[in-house]
Design a protein around this motif. Structure first.
Motif, PDB file in Angstrom:
ATOM      1  N   ALA A  46     -11.020  -5.710   1.586  1.00 20.23           N
ATOM      2  CA  ALA A  46     -10.580  -6.426   0.389  1.00 20.23           C
ATOM      3  C   ALA A  46     -11.127  -5.794  -0.883  1.00 20.23           C
ATOM      4  N   ARG A  74      -6.935 -13.482   3.465  1.00 18.41           N
ATOM      5  CA  ARG A  74      -8.133 -13.247   2.641  1.00 18.41           C
ATOM      6  C   ARG A  74      -7.775 -12.713   1.264  1.00 18.41           C
ATOM      7  N   HIS A  75      -6.695 -11.942   1.175  1.00 20.25           N
ATOM      8  CA  HIS A  75      -6.300 -11.385  -0.124  1.00 20.25           C
ATOM      9  C   HIS A  75      -5.830 -12.465  -1.086  1.00 20.25           C
ATOM     10  N   GLN A  76      -5.462 -13.618  -0.555  1.00 17.79           N
ATOM     11  CA  GLN A  76      -4.987 -14.725  -1.386  1.00 17.79           C
ATOM     12  C   GLN A  76      -6.104 -15.676  -1.787  1.00 17.79           C
ATOM     13  N   SER A 124     -10.211 -10.645  -3.677  1.00 16.95           N
ATOM     14  CA  SER A 124      -9.748  -9.333  -3.243  1.00 16.95           C
ATOM     15  C   SER A 124      -9.242  -8.483  -4.399  1.00 16.95           C
ATOM     16  N   TRP A 148      -7.066  -6.411  -4.051  1.00 16.90           N
ATOM     17  CA  TRP A 148      -5.662  -6.170  -3.725  1.00 16.90           C
ATOM     18  C   TRP A 148      -4.827  -7.452  -3.808  1.00 16.90           C
ATOM     19  N   ALA A 149      -5.352  -8.458  -4.463  1.00 17.10           N
ATOM     20  CA  ALA A 149      -4.674  -9.755  -4.499  1.00 17.10           C
ATOM     21  C   ALA A 149      -3.260  -9.682  -5.064  1.00 17.10           C
ATOM     22  N   PRO A 186      -4.220  -3.557   1.887  1.00 10.60           N
ATOM     23  CA  PRO A 186      -3.682  -4.918   2.012  1.00 10.60           C
ATOM     24  C   PRO A 186      -3.210  -5.260   3.418  1.00 10.60           C
TER      25      PRO A 186
END
Length: 549
Positions: free
Chosen positions: A72, A142-144, A150, A152-153, A189
């Motif tokens: 992340a 997890r990216h959210q 993150s 990379w969100a 991602p």
């Protein structure tokens, strides 16, 4: 994007008497990039000789310590080139920049908003547990998470839900059509980690004490902060044909470029990506020690304006600084000619799916800010910026960074600006790309910005209003609308045309200042061979292909 539809998809002779800085300011003596005999400076190689045997171990050089091994937060070269050997994504990025099945064996688009992914069965994590859809859901969600934060969100901006719809099936639903999502899942991602490990490690996940528990051909062994990271072969890897050819490998953290070069020449270190440019000709000549290779790249060396409220608030000043730099001379001085000057923030080779005419038109429309000191001086004076100060951050990552920083400072002085160079440690410099606090008081810095997929839209999404990597806080509604429309456009060429329009706006506004494209550089010592020289090393387990000569 159409690749997804079919499974996705030394200062050179001739400048004597000219210092490197003088060369960039005056352009004295710059020849066309190439050798004295007129031959090309370099040739790209698709691969290196096949290895003849397995080996016990090999070592690799790192110019900086990774920020984290948590996917992340893996946002820079050092992070990803280590992580790519341990952690895998849903899709695999090939050396020719196309894409093939990874931890997802296939996917299906049910409608404009629904994507269904079939997850590969029989894949073990390094702790021996089997991967399932639960792990995929946990890894992507997890990216959210605002708590995770993150880097990379934004890749999941349009994702409404990520759900398990079968033991080995995951369905992603978006709020609006998103035809950039799958290209993002090639890189960080799309990395899959054990849900159990994520839950147990919590905020300690990916640091030097916990490492990672993924599915790749190498597994985490040890991280000695400031010194090295070691990996061991994972003998239960799901693809026997791609099993690592070395029992173990180690990354040696060597921030000093001279020390790295010496270690490569003596054989203390077996290999390296991102060979210091001022050492390439030396290493090329030292064939007794090893071999230099050059390969496909998606990187552009650019100046990032990180403060649009100071001296660079006026676009005329941003244009002026670009016009004060002879970029061909800079390329020759900083990179020894290993690259090519560009007006774009992307390379042409990432425009997969676009018609050739669309790509030519896209690059043809970009602003050309040729070397012109008098015009640059006029623009600075017209903008009322004469005598204004700014801070330029740099690091001694390579000789190229040192040369570029002196060139920018000298060019700025020549047109009436007052630069201050702030030299940072390599590790601290990398935080400029992830920590807003680290960028405070800094007006401009340099980046070698790579794309992690063959999708030019990836570059322009990061310049949208409020995006994590929009370091200067630039905002343009028309640009945002074009990028967002492109993301929702299914036809690859139509999407590329919208991307081209956005690219022109960013170029006209000089949001970032493109200097030149670089080439992937690879050194292999006399003991090892087998890896393809390509930028795909950022998201492909390249170290597993290396064996003995």
């Amino acid at each position: 994007m159409t690749r997804f539809s079919t499974w996705l998809r030394r200062i050179g002779p001739g400048v004597a008497g000219c210092s490197a800085v003088a060369l960039m300011l005056t352009g004295c003596g710059p020849a066309a990039i190439g050798n004295d005999d007129g031959a090309p400076k370099f040739e790209l190689s698709a691969t290196t000789p096949n290895p003849s045997k397995e080996i016990d171990s090999f070592s690799w050089a790192l110019y900086a310590e990774p920020f984290s091994l948590d996917y992340a937060y893996a946002f820079d070269y050092s992070d990803n080139l280590v992580l790519s050997n341990m952690c895998e994504s849903l899709f695999s990025w090939n050396a020719d920049l196309t894409t093939s099945p990874g931890l997802a064996t296939k996917f299906e688009q049910l409608d404009d908003l629904t994507w269904v992914y079939t997850i590969r069965q029989g894949v073990h994590f390094h702790d021996g547990s089997l991967m399932s859809a639960d792990d995929v859901v946990a890894s992507l969600q997890r990216h959210q998470s605002e708590e995770v934060g993150s880097f990379w969100a934004s890749s999941f901006d349009r994702v409404a839900s990520i759900e398990k719809t079968g033991d080995y099936e995951v369905t992603i639903t978006t709020t609006t059509p998103d035809y950039g999502l799958n290209s993002a899942l090639v890189g960080a991602p799309g990395v899959i980690e054990s849900a159990k490990t994520l839950a147990e490690a919590g905020t300690d996940y990916g640091n030097s004490s916990t490492g990672v528990n993924c599915t790749g051909p190498f597994m985490f062994d040890n991280w000695a902060p400031g010194e090295s990271i070691s990996l061991k072969r994972f003998d239960n890897y799901w693809d026997p044909e791609a099993k690592a050819k070395a029992k173990e490998m180690s990354f040696q953290i060597l921030p000093d470029a001279t020390a790295r070069t010496n270690a490569l020449q003596t054989g203390e270190i077996d290999g390296s990506w991102q060979v210091p440019s001022n050492a390439i000709d030396i290493l090329k000549a030292n064939t007794d020690a090893g071999n230099m290779y050059f390969g496909t790249d998606t990187s552009v060396q650019s100046l990032v304006t990180s403060n649009l409220e100071g001296v660079f608030a006026d676009v005329r000043v941003r244009k002026a600084l670009m016009m004060a730099i002879n970029r061909e001379a800079l390329l020759r001085a900083a990179e020894q000619g290993y690259g090519s000057v560009t007006n774009g923030l992307t390379t042409k080779n990432v425009w997969i799916g676009a018609k050739p005419a669309t790509v030519d038109a896209a690059f043809g429309e970009l602003q050309t800010l040729d070397y012109d000191l008098e015009e640059a001086k006029r623009l600075v004076k017209e903008a009322g910026a004469t005598g204004k100060k700014f801070v330029y951050a740099t690091a001694s990552i390579t000789a190229a960074f040192d040369i570029a920083s002196r060139a920018v400072a000298s060019a700025a002085k020549e047109i009436g600006l007052e630069p201050e160079i702030l030299t940072m440690s390599n590790d601290k410099y990398t935080t400029l790309f992830s920590d807003p606090e680290a960028r405070k008081g800094i007006d401009i810095f340099e980046t070698s910005w790579y794309l992690s997929s063959a999708e030019p839209l990836e570059m322009y999404t990061v310049l949208r209003t409020g995006d994590f990597s929009n370091y200067g806080g630039w905002s343009n509604t028309e640009f945002d609308d074009l990028v967002n429309e492109a993301i929702g456009t299914k036809d690859p060429d139509a999407k590329a045309q919208l991307t081209a329009q956005a690219a022109k706006i960013a170029s006209d506004e000089v949001v970032w200042s493109p200097l030149y494209e670089t080439v992937t550089s690879l050194w292999l010592g006399k003991r090892i061979t087998g890896v393809a020289p390509s930028i795909n090393y950022m998201y492909f387990p390249w170290a597993a292909t290396i064996g003995g000569r």
